[in-house]
Design a protein around this motif. Structure first.
Motif, PDB file in Angstrom:
ATOM      1  N   ILE A   9       0.980  -1.134   0.045  1.00 58.11           N
ATOM      2  CA  ILE A   9       0.135  -0.102   0.058  1.00 58.11           C
ATOM      3  C   ILE A   9       0.930   1.195   0.050  1.00 58.11           C
ATOM      4  O   ILE A   9       1.712   1.412   0.793  1.00 58.11           O
ATOM      5  CB  ILE A   9      -1.166   0.037   1.383  1.00 58.11           C
ATOM      6  N   CYS A  10       0.528   2.252  -1.008  1.00 56.25           N
ATOM      7  CA  CYS A  10       1.259   3.575  -0.865  1.00 56.25           C
ATOM      8  C   CYS A  10       0.169   4.544  -0.295  1.00 56.25           C
ATOM      9  O   CYS A  10      -0.643   4.841  -1.166  1.00 56.25           O
ATOM     10  CB  CYS A  10       1.640   3.988  -2.380  1.00 56.25           C
ATOM     11  N   MET A  11       0.273   4.825   0.906  1.00 57.22           N
ATOM     12  CA  MET A  11      -0.724   5.874   1.330  1.00 57.22           C
ATOM     13  C   MET A  11      -0.640   7.372   1.047  1.00 57.22           C
ATOM     14  O   MET A  11       0.670   7.803   1.170  1.00 57.22           O
ATOM     15  CB  MET A  11      -0.608   5.979   2.853  1.00 57.22           C
ATOM     16  N   ALA A  12      -1.608   8.069   0.486  1.00 55.95           N
ATOM     17  CA  ALA A  12      -1.464   9.445  -0.063  1.00 55.95           C
ATOM     18  C   ALA A  12      -2.132  10.034   1.034  1.00 55.95           C
ATOM     19  O   ALA A  12      -3.262  10.062   1.083  1.00 55.95           O
ATOM     20  CB  ALA A  12      -2.190   9.605  -1.409  1.00 55.95           C
ATOM     21  N   LYS A  13      -1.228  11.021   1.828  1.00 58.09           N
ATOM     22  CA  LYS A  13      -1.821  11.515   2.973  1.00 58.09           C
ATOM     23  C   LYS A  13      -1.102  12.710   3.181  1.00 58.09           C
ATOM     24  O   LYS A  13      -0.160  13.046   2.673  1.00 58.09           O
ATOM     25  CB  LYS A  13      -1.561  10.597   4.255  1.00 58.09           C
ATOM     26  N   THR A  14      -1.847  13.842   3.948  1.00 53.00           N
ATOM     27  CA  THR A  14      -0.918  15.030   4.245  1.00 53.00           C
ATOM     28  C   THR A  14       0.169  14.770   4.954  1.00 53.00           C
ATOM     29  O   THR A  14       0.366  13.846   5.961  1.00 53.00           O
ATOM     30  CB  THR A  14      -2.006  15.870   5.084  1.00 53.00           C
ATOM     31  N   GLN A  15       1.172  15.640   4.613  1.00 54.22           N
ATOM     32  CA  GLN A  15       2.562  15.389   5.243  1.00 54.22           C
ATOM     33  C   GLN A  15       2.836  16.028   6.575  1.00 54.22           C
ATOM     34  O   GLN A  15       3.562  15.868   7.277  1.00 54.22           O
ATOM     35  CB  GLN A  15       3.682  15.769   4.253  1.00 54.22           C
ATOM     36  N   TYR A  16       1.818  17.062   7.111  1.00 46.64           N
ATOM     37  CA  TYR A  16       1.875  17.831   8.133  1.00 46.64           C
ATOM     38  C   TYR A  16       1.402  17.079   9.443  1.00 46.64           C
ATOM     39  O   TYR A  16       1.562  17.596  10.658  1.00 46.64           O
ATOM     40  CB  TYR A  16       1.024  19.115   8.074  1.00 46.64           C
ATOM     41  N   ARG A  30      -4.492  11.530  18.776  1.00 46.69           N
ATOM     42  CA  ARG A  30      -5.271  10.430  19.282  1.00 46.69           C
ATOM     43  C   ARG A  30      -6.708  10.423  19.070  1.00 46.69           C
ATOM     44  O   ARG A  30      -7.292  11.468  18.975  1.00 46.69           O
ATOM     45  CB  ARG A  30      -4.972   9.940  20.783  1.00 46.69           C
ATOM     46  N   GLY A  31      -7.394   9.267  18.771  1.00 47.14           N
ATOM     47  CA  GLY A  31      -8.772   9.244  19.021  1.00 47.14           C
ATOM     48  C   GLY A  31      -9.309   9.910  17.475  1.00 47.14           C
ATOM     49  O   GLY A  31     -10.173  10.527  17.518  1.00 47.14           O
ATOM     50  N   PHE A  32      -8.567   9.349  16.375  1.00 51.84           N
ATOM     51  CA  PHE A  32      -9.119   9.704  15.000  1.00 51.84           C
ATOM     52  C   PHE A  32      -9.139   8.514  14.140  1.00 51.84           C
ATOM     53  O   PHE A  32      -8.314   7.417  14.619  1.00 51.84           O
ATOM     54  CB  PHE A  32      -8.153  10.929  14.552  1.00 51.84           C
ATOM     55  N   LYS A  33      -9.625   8.447  13.264  1.00 50.50           N
ATOM     56  CA  LYS A  33      -9.599   7.608  11.978  1.00 50.50           C
ATOM     57  C   LYS A  33      -9.064   8.004  10.796  1.00 50.50           C
ATOM     58  O   LYS A  33      -9.297   9.097  10.566  1.00 50.50           O
ATOM     59  CB  LYS A  33     -10.941   6.636  11.814  1.00 50.50           C
ATOM     60  N   ILE A  34      -8.574   6.935   9.909  1.00 50.54           N
ATOM     61  CA  ILE A  34      -7.977   7.649   8.553  1.00 50.54           C
ATOM     62  C   ILE A  34      -9.245   7.293   7.730  1.00 50.54           C
ATOM     63  O   ILE A  34      -9.684   6.089   7.785  1.00 50.54           O
ATOM     64  CB  ILE A  34      -6.672   6.808   8.319  1.00 50.54           C
ATOM     65  N   THR A  35      -9.509   8.244   6.911  1.00 48.71           N
ATOM     66  CA  THR A  35     -10.697   7.874   6.066  1.00 48.71           C
ATOM     67  C   THR A  35      -9.983   7.895   4.479  1.00 48.71           C
ATOM     68  O   THR A  35      -9.550   8.895   4.013  1.00 48.71           O
ATOM     69  CB  THR A  35     -11.556   9.355   5.804  1.00 48.71           C
ATOM     70  N   VAL A  36     -10.091   6.762   3.908  1.00 50.42           N
ATOM     71  CA  VAL A  36      -9.656   6.533   2.446  1.00 50.42           C
ATOM     72  C   VAL A  36     -10.994   6.841   1.742  1.00 50.42           C
ATOM     73  O   VAL A  36     -12.026   6.024   1.743  1.00 50.42           O
ATOM     74  CB  VAL A  36      -9.061   4.962   2.324  1.00 50.42           C
ATOM     75  N   ARG A  37     -10.746   7.592   0.705  1.00 49.40           N
ATOM     76  CA  ARG A  37     -11.849   8.235  -0.253  1.00 49.40           C
ATOM     77  C   ARG A  37     -11.556   7.607  -1.593  1.00 49.40           C
ATOM     78  O   ARG A  37     -12.635   7.342  -2.372  1.00 49.40           O
ATOM     79  CB  ARG A  37     -11.914   9.702  -0.148  1.00 49.40           C
ATOM     80  N   ALA A  84      -3.782   4.485  -1.665  1.00 52.72           N
ATOM     81  CA  ALA A  84      -4.757   4.920  -0.771  1.00 52.72           C
ATOM     82  C   ALA A  84      -5.094   6.306  -0.861  1.00 52.72           C
ATOM     83  O   ALA A  84      -4.131   6.884  -0.149  1.00 52.72           O
ATOM     84  CB  ALA A  84      -4.762   4.067   0.319  1.00 52.72           C
ATOM     85  N   LEU A  85      -6.021   6.987  -1.422  1.00 54.11           N
ATOM     86  CA  LEU A  85      -5.882   8.694  -1.195  1.00 54.11           C
ATOM     87  C   LEU A  85      -6.835   9.025  -0.065  1.00 54.11           C
ATOM     88  O   LEU A  85      -7.953   8.407   0.098  1.00 54.11           O
ATOM     89  CB  LEU A  85      -6.509   9.227  -2.258  1.00 54.11           C
ATOM     90  N   THR A  86      -6.213   9.751   0.986  1.00 52.52           N
ATOM     91  CA  THR A  86      -6.796  10.217   2.256  1.00 52.52           C
ATOM     92  C   THR A  86      -7.077  11.648   1.926  1.00 52.52           C
ATOM     93  O   THR A  86      -6.222  12.063   1.539  1.00 52.52           O
ATOM     94  CB  THR A  86      -6.134   9.812   3.270  1.00 52.52           C
ATOM     95  N   GLY A  87      -7.875  12.133   2.954  1.00 55.50           N
ATOM     96  CA  GLY A  87      -8.028  13.503   2.943  1.00 55.50           C
ATOM     97  C   GLY A  87      -8.331  14.399   1.564  1.00 55.50           C
ATOM     98  O   GLY A  87      -8.846  13.584   0.801  1.00 55.50           O
TER      99      GLY A  87
END
Length: 557
Positions: free
Chosen positions: A485-492, A505-512, A525-528
């Motif tokens: 898997i290559c996760m596409a996610k914010t770097q910040y 903490r207390g969050f989930k990753i949304t794959v759209r 996997a594109l997120t955000g």
């Protein structure tokens, strides 16, 4: 007192002829292809014919980037210089900068201060033309695809399910979504289209992950460009495109040889984005650095949650090597920023904010040591505003995790300022190494996504949108579910929300969105709100770049 800019420092340096650098690296003339006086390509035959044992591999990564800056490339270059000052045979392997960010927010990307690779103007701009070749190969495939549709479409390609985009190495938001093929029947088939930045093209990932020329050709042939009306994937091979694309890329596959300000051999090759693609230089360049040096120092893009994760779970998996030691770069200013201090107040001592921001660094360190089982050192990129109390706090917290901290002063002092870091890296390379991947390649797509999200980001899990679930089922049906898997996610942020700093903490990753890069050999996997074509900021770095009547460039960082 005038503090010289990076480009002023680079232009004041007396470069050695590239033949001298090749000799230092142990590269014989028959492998060297000169591009002027100070640049060359190295023929990939060297890897087949040079039987020297591989050297130690050092991966340099960092905390999540902030506007305060971290200096990962600067540290990578300075560390290689420092190793040579200690009498070690070191070679550095870096990514090529993309022109889009050079003209956008980031500016130049060849290190900084007295720890740079040169000629920095060439490296940041056209260099040896690799990115142009990648863009040309990408767009040749796009042209052949649309021509096939225009000439009768015997493959039955559904024009509403074309996935292949055109590419340009520039930040240009206007090209994200376009309609082309207008102007009547002879001018093509009208359809929605778009551009990716060249560093997000699958062709870039293919070049960087290929083991040799024929492997690259086979990977190019496997790339999916769209789907037929009955849902079958259409590949570049179906369009008979991979041969011509390989012809365009045969020289681009050869690593580029340049030098640091101190004459350390540097291989700079490939540059996929780390928040969109896998963020590492080519396997070929890294292998070559290991073959030529007793110590090969390389980096992975952005924070360790993106670049290092992909280096370890994708690149190392394909290449069959892994690091002997990992360096995690941070600055006190950046950690205070993660602790909630705005950029204009970062020069003031603030131990409370530093304590709030430190979990970002500590989580990256624990991921390296506990998830991947690798020896690690924290490099604090020294700045004049750092206080003794702040540096002591960082050192104490890291020591609780069994990890040492080394102060790195390579920006101001070059290799001399990296001696302490280099000594610790040498020590770590002799330490036990129990490397393991974050996930099993045979696991399901959902389990791999869950492993990255929970082990690396420390999320509570993954949410798949309805669209992503549909795509996941299609990938399973087509037999692509065993790819990494290559996760596409914010770097910040560790999360998919750029505003959540520190170690949330207390969050989930949304794959759209899920898409297959069958040639590169991974699923994206594109997120955000990650986009594959960036835009320019309100005041682009390009506005400050100029050239005089002698061709001397200024303003390039």
């Amino acid at each position: 007192m005038h503090i010289p800019s990076d480009i002023e420092i680079a232009q004041s340096c007396q470069l050695q002829p590239i033949s001298a650098i090749a000799e230092t690296a142990g590269i014989s003339e028959n492998y060297l292809e000169r591009y002027g006086t100070y640049k060359a390509k190295v023929d990939y035959r060297l890897l087949r014919e040079n039987k020297r044992p591989d050297g130690k591999l050092i991966l340099v990564t960092a905390i999540n980037p902030t506007p305060a800056g971290e200096g990962k490339t600067t540290t990578t270059v300075g560390l290689a210089d420092a190793l040579r000052r200690l009498g070690k045979n070191a070679v550095v392997a870096l990514r090529e900068p993309s022109m889009g960010p050079v003209f956008g927010v980031k500016g130049g990307a060849a290190g900084g201060g007295y720890a740079q690779v040169v000629p920095m103007e060439d490296i940041n701009l056209h260099f040896t033309g690799d990115f142009h070749a990648i863009g040309a190969a990408n767009n040749l495939l796009a042209a052949m695809l649309d021509n096939h549709i225009q000439q009768g479409n015997t493959l039955g390609i559904d024009t509403k399910r074309v996935t292949w985009k055109r590419a340009v190495d520039m930040n240009d938001r206007q090209l994200r979504f376009i309609v082309d093929g207008l102007g009547g029947r002879v001018n093509g088939c009208p359809r929605e289209d778009g551009f990716d930045i060249t560093v997000a093209s699958e062709v870039m990932a293919v070049l960087c992950l290929s083991s040799d020329l024929m492997d690259m050709k086979a990977r190019l042939g496997r790339m999916i460009v769209g789907y037929t009306y009955d849902g079958r994937p259409v590949t570049a091979h179906d369009l008979h495109a991979e041969g011509a694309m390989t012809a365009l890329l045969k020289d681009a596959l050869k690593p580029n040889l340049v030098q640091t300000l101190e004459g350390t051999p540097a291989l700079i090759h490939g540059g996929p984005f780390a928040n969109i693609a896998h963020g590492c230089n080519s396997i070929t360049a890294t292998r070559m650095a290991m073959r030529l040096g007793d110590y090969a120092v390389t980096e992975a893009g952005f924070g360790a949650d993106l670049g290092a994760e992909k280096f370890l779970d994708i690149k190392c998996r394909f290449a069959g090597f892994h690091p002997d030691a990992v360096v995690v770069v941070a600055t006190v200013r950046a950690l205070k920023n993660h602790g909630g201090v705005p950029k204009d107040a970062l020069n003031t001592e603030n131990l409370e904010a530093l304590e709030r921001g430190l979990p970002n660094l500590l989580q990256h360190v624990e991921n390296v040591t506990k998830v991947y089982g690798l020896p690690c050192v924290v490099a604090i990129n020294a700045l004049p505003s750092d206080t003794a109390a702040e540096l002591q706090l960082v050192e104490d917290k890291c020591r609780q995790l069994g990890v040492n901290v080394a102060l790195s002063e390579v920006w101001a002092k070059g290799g001399e300022g990296g001696r302490a870091l280099a000594k610790e890296v040498i020590r770590l390379c002799q330490e036990p190494n129990t490397f393991r991947y974050c996930y099993d390649e045979e696991a399901s797509i959902e389990k791999k996504l869950h492993a990255i999200a929970t082990k690396i980001y420390h999320a509570d899990g993954v949410i798949l949108t309805a669209n992503a679930k549909k795509q996941l089922q299609q990938m399973q049906d087509l037999g692509f579910d065993r790819l990494p898997i290559c996760m596409a996610k914010t770097q910040y942020s560790f999360s998919d929300d750029a505003k959540q700093l520190g170690a949330p903490r207390g969050f989930k990753i949304t794959v759209r969105n899920l898409k297959v890069s069958a040639g590169a050999g991974f699923l994206v996997a594109l997120t955000g709100d990650i986009m594959t074509m960036p835009g320019l900021p309100k005041v682009p770095a390009a506005e400050k770049i100029d050239v005089d009547e002698n061709g001397r460039i200024s303003g390039l960082f």
